[in-house]
Design a protein around this motif. Structure first.
Motif, PDB file in Angstrom:
ATOM      1  N   THR A  58       0.829  -1.197   0.000  1.00  0.00           N
ATOM      2  CA  THR A  58       0.000   0.000   0.000  1.00  0.00           C
ATOM      3  C   THR A  58       0.862   1.245   0.000  1.00  0.00           C
ATOM      4  OG1 THR A  58      -1.789  -1.087   1.189  1.00  0.00           O
ATOM      5  CG2 THR A  58      -1.730   1.313   1.304  1.00  0.00           C
ATOM      6  N   GLU A  91      -7.223   1.218  -5.411  1.00  0.00           N
ATOM      7  CA  GLU A  91      -7.573  -0.193  -5.590  1.00  0.00           C
ATOM      8  C   GLU A  91      -7.627  -0.556  -7.070  1.00  0.00           C
ATOM      9  OE1 GLU A  91      -7.722  -2.348  -3.205  1.00  0.00           O
ATOM     10  OE2 GLU A  91      -7.598  -0.915  -1.561  1.00  0.00           O
ATOM     11  N   SER A 103      -9.663   2.957  -1.641  1.00  0.00           N
ATOM     12  CA  SER A 103     -10.122   2.508  -0.333  1.00  0.00           C
ATOM     13  C   SER A 103      -9.681   3.532   0.702  1.00  0.00           C
ATOM     14  CB  SER A 103      -9.602   1.110   0.006  1.00  0.00           C
ATOM     15  OG  SER A 103      -8.199   1.089   0.019  1.00  0.00           O
ATOM     16  N   CYS A 135     -14.750   1.690   0.346  1.00  0.00           N
ATOM     17  CA  CYS A 135     -14.236   2.262  -0.899  1.00  0.00           C
ATOM     18  C   CYS A 135     -15.059   3.442  -1.372  1.00  0.00           C
ATOM     19  CB  CYS A 135     -14.191   1.207  -2.008  1.00  0.00           C
ATOM     20  SG  CYS A 135     -12.914  -0.030  -1.731  1.00  0.00           S
TER      21      CYS A 135
END
Length: 169
Positions: A58, A91, A103, A135
């Motif tokens: 991430t 995402e 998200s 999301c």
């Protein structure tokens, strides 16, 4: 009417940056452009620091509109764990339409608001954000700035909330 008319007509640098982040999350890229937090550097490769997690997947980031205000979203609506955040993870992205599914990353403390807008100084107190499954769909043409943050800021998606600053047991 799309919001492109009101924003940066120069194209979609935010769109490009998010597409690059997505690629980097899918497969660690090698590139160095001299900024420690660039959206185009070795985003997910270790930087010689203590790596708390093996699989970093991430790249957290902030988005700003043309007015300079931070874009924020609310997660957990209808639950006791309702929260506001300015931290996001990409995402998926549709580069043709310049739309993305983001998200929400939940900060370890509440973000302060000054009337309408996020108080940027309150962001300095955030130590960690956690992945969530909440999301939001966004039109990337609506943003003029994207700021990438250190992947080490992100905690585990299934870690329970409200365990501030407890590393280990």
């Amino acid at each position: 009417m799309g919001c492109k008319k009101h924003g940066c007509d120069t194209g979609s640098c935010v769109c490009d940056a998010l597409a690059n982040i997505k690629k980097a999350q899918d497969k660690v890229e090698r590139r160095d452009d001299g900024c420690s937090n660039s959206c185009y550097s070795d985003l997910l490769s270790p930087r010689g620091r203590d790596n708390r997690r093996d699989a970093r997947d991430t790249v957290p980031f902030l988005l700003q509109g043309k007015d300079g205000k931070y874009f924020y979203a609310t997660g957990g609506i209808g639950t006791r764990d309702c929260f506001q955040t300015v931290f996001f993870r990409v995402e998926s992205i549709d580069e043709d339409k310049c739309c993305a599914t983001l998200s929400l990353l939940e900060p370890d403390m509440d973000i302060e608001f000054d009337k309408c807008c996020v108080d940027p100084t309150s962001l300095c107190d955030v130590d960690e954000v956690e992945r969530t499954r909440e999301c939001i769909e966004v039109d990337l043409n609506c943003f003029c700035a994207v700021q990438c943050l250190d992947p080490d800021l992100v905690g585990d998606i299934d870690k329970k909330r409200h365990h501030h600053h407890h590393h280990g047991k």
